[in-house]
Design a protein around this motif. Sequence first.
Motif, PDB file in Angstrom:
ATOM      1  N   SER A 165       3.654   7.817  17.387  1.00 29.46           N
ATOM      2  CA  SER A 165       3.686   8.706  18.545  1.00 29.46           C
ATOM      3  C   SER A 165       2.649   8.280  19.587  1.00 29.46           C
ATOM      4  O   SER A 165       2.933   8.234  20.789  1.00 29.46           O
ATOM      5  CB  SER A 165       3.425  10.153  18.104  1.00 29.46           C
ATOM      6  N   VAL A 166       1.446   7.921  19.108  1.00 30.11           N
ATOM      7  CA  VAL A 166       0.398   7.426  20.003  1.00 30.11           C
ATOM      8  C   VAL A 166       0.864   6.124  20.663  1.00 30.11           C
ATOM      9  O   VAL A 166       0.669   5.902  21.867  1.00 30.11           O
ATOM     10  CB  VAL A 166      -0.918   7.210  19.245  1.00 30.11           C
ATOM     11  N   ARG A 167       1.454   5.258  19.872  1.00 33.00           N
ATOM     12  CA  ARG A 167       1.978   3.973  20.378  1.00 33.00           C
ATOM     13  C   ARG A 167       2.989   4.215  21.491  1.00 33.00           C
ATOM     14  O   ARG A 167       2.937   3.566  22.548  1.00 33.00           O
ATOM     15  CB  ARG A 167       2.598   3.217  19.209  1.00 33.00           C
ATOM     16  N   HIS A 168       3.917   5.138  21.255  1.00 31.82           N
ATOM     17  CA  HIS A 168       4.968   5.448  22.222  1.00 31.82           C
ATOM     18  C   HIS A 168       4.365   5.991  23.528  1.00 31.82           C
ATOM     19  O   HIS A 168       4.693   5.526  24.624  1.00 31.82           O
ATOM     20  CB  HIS A 168       5.922   6.468  21.607  1.00 31.82           C
ATOM     21  N   TRP A 221      -1.942   1.095  23.255  1.00 31.90           N
ATOM     22  CA  TRP A 221      -0.659   0.790  22.610  1.00 31.90           C
ATOM     23  C   TRP A 221      -0.829  -0.275  21.530  1.00 31.90           C
ATOM     24  O   TRP A 221      -0.340  -0.116  20.404  1.00 31.90           O
ATOM     25  CB  TRP A 221       0.324   0.314  23.679  1.00 31.90           C
ATOM     26  N   ALA A 222      -1.522  -1.371  21.866  1.00 37.04           N
ATOM     27  CA  ALA A 222      -1.729  -2.459  20.900  1.00 37.04           C
ATOM     28  C   ALA A 222      -2.559  -1.975  19.717  1.00 37.04           C
ATOM     29  O   ALA A 222      -2.281  -2.329  18.563  1.00 37.04           O
ATOM     30  CB  ALA A 222      -2.411  -3.642  21.580  1.00 37.04           C
ATOM     31  N   ARG A 223      -3.568  -1.163  19.988  1.00 38.54           N
ATOM     32  CA  ARG A 223      -4.418  -0.656  18.907  1.00 38.54           C
ATOM     33  C   ARG A 223      -3.627   0.242  17.961  1.00 38.54           C
ATOM     34  O   ARG A 223      -3.745   0.127  16.741  1.00 38.54           O
ATOM     35  CB  ARG A 223      -5.602   0.103  19.510  1.00 38.54           C
ATOM     36  N   ALA A 224      -2.806   1.133  18.522  1.00 39.52           N
ATOM     37  CA  ALA A 224      -2.005   2.033  17.681  1.00 39.52           C
ATOM     38  C   ALA A 224      -0.969   1.256  16.874  1.00 39.52           C
ATOM     39  O   ALA A 224      -0.698   1.579  15.710  1.00 39.52           O
ATOM     40  CB  ALA A 224      -1.318   3.089  18.548  1.00 39.52           C
ATOM     41  N   ASP A 225      -0.391   0.233  17.495  1.00 39.41           N
ATOM     42  CA  ASP A 225       0.599  -0.596  16.793  1.00 39.41           C
ATOM     43  C   ASP A 225      -0.050  -1.272  15.590  1.00 39.41           C
ATOM     44  O   ASP A 225       0.493  -1.258  14.476  1.00 39.41           O
ATOM     45  CB  ASP A 225       1.176  -1.639  17.744  1.00 39.41           C
ATOM     46  N   TRP A 226      -1.222  -1.877  15.817  1.00 39.96           N
ATOM     47  CA  TRP A 226      -1.903  -2.531  14.700  1.00 39.96           C
ATOM     48  C   TRP A 226      -2.301  -1.534  13.625  1.00 39.96           C
ATOM     49  O   TRP A 226      -2.126  -1.766  12.428  1.00 39.96           O
ATOM     50  CB  TRP A 226      -3.145  -3.290  15.177  1.00 39.96           C
ATOM     51  N   GLU A 227      -2.855  -0.382  14.027  1.00 42.72           N
ATOM     52  CA  GLU A 227      -3.292   0.617  13.048  1.00 42.72           C
ATOM     53  C   GLU A 227      -2.117   1.128  12.227  1.00 42.72           C
ATOM     54  O   GLU A 227      -2.271   1.479  11.047  1.00 42.72           O
ATOM     55  CB  GLU A 227      -4.006   1.764  13.758  1.00 42.72           C
ATOM     56  N   PHE A 228      -0.929   1.168  12.836  1.00 45.89           N
ATOM     57  CA  PHE A 228       0.267   1.553  12.084  1.00 45.89           C
ATOM     58  C   PHE A 228       0.538   0.559  10.963  1.00 45.89           C
ATOM     59  O   PHE A 228       0.743   0.942   9.803  1.00 45.89           O
ATOM     60  CB  PHE A 228       1.477   1.625  13.018  1.00 45.89           C
ATOM     61  N   HIS A 229       0.528  -0.726  11.286  1.00 45.72           N
ATOM     62  CA  HIS A 229       0.813  -1.741  10.272  1.00 45.72           C
ATOM     63  C   HIS A 229      -0.268  -1.752   9.187  1.00 45.72           C
ATOM     64  O   HIS A 229       0.039  -1.925   7.999  1.00 45.72           O
ATOM     65  CB  HIS A 229       0.936  -3.117  10.925  1.00 45.72           C
TER      66      HIS A 229
END
Length: 227
Positions: free
Chosen positions: A128-131, A142-150
């Motif tokens: 949701s944060v990424r979006h 966006w990049a930070r949230a994407d990485w933290e998701f993985h």
Amino acid sequence: MTLTPSHRPVLADEVTAKLRDMIKSGEWPLQERIPAEPELMATLGVSRGTLREAIKALAHTGMLEVRRGDGTYVRANSEILGAAQRIYREHTQEHIVEVRLGLDTQAARLATKHATAGDIAEMRRLLSVRHDSWNSGDYAAWARADWEFHECVAKASGNPLLHQLYASFGGVFHNDLLRQQRNDGFNGLPTEGHDQLVEAIEARDPEAAVATVYRNLDFCADKSPSN
């Protein structure tokens, strides 16, 4: 953990262990400068030579970086992360993506077995944060949230060694995402390897989880520049 003065001669390896514990505990945060030599010497009750030997040992592992005239900075919170960051600079993006593929697929497979409801809720929060970050143009967030998701998926695998190895990709992955974002027509919100992965983990379907990871990393490989 709090450093206490030593009342007997301390060998460099003992000082190294104490400094390492300060880093691992988070008392000295990543990318921050550690206390100056005089303060550490007084706190530990050691000579400048012993302290410098310990700092040099941790700099060799990549946990610390000594910058002349500026100080010493924390660059990694474990030896494996420090070593990995140095090693990745010696390899192509293609090689990095190939290695990450093995870790990503195994993390996804194991997460379908071990992820808790809390893990899944955190994955959805990060997506949701990424979006929201992508749509608002905050590409760093966006990049930070994407990485933290993985990384959250890797942690949910239940294998702490896999998680630690995966975490070592952080800097490389984050920088590559920001490079990709500048490409014309780049889609920053693919569902492959993200929303579809969470659905597969929640459904406890390892085959579906691995399949969506493959689709995502095939996309990353196509968009990443070769070194």
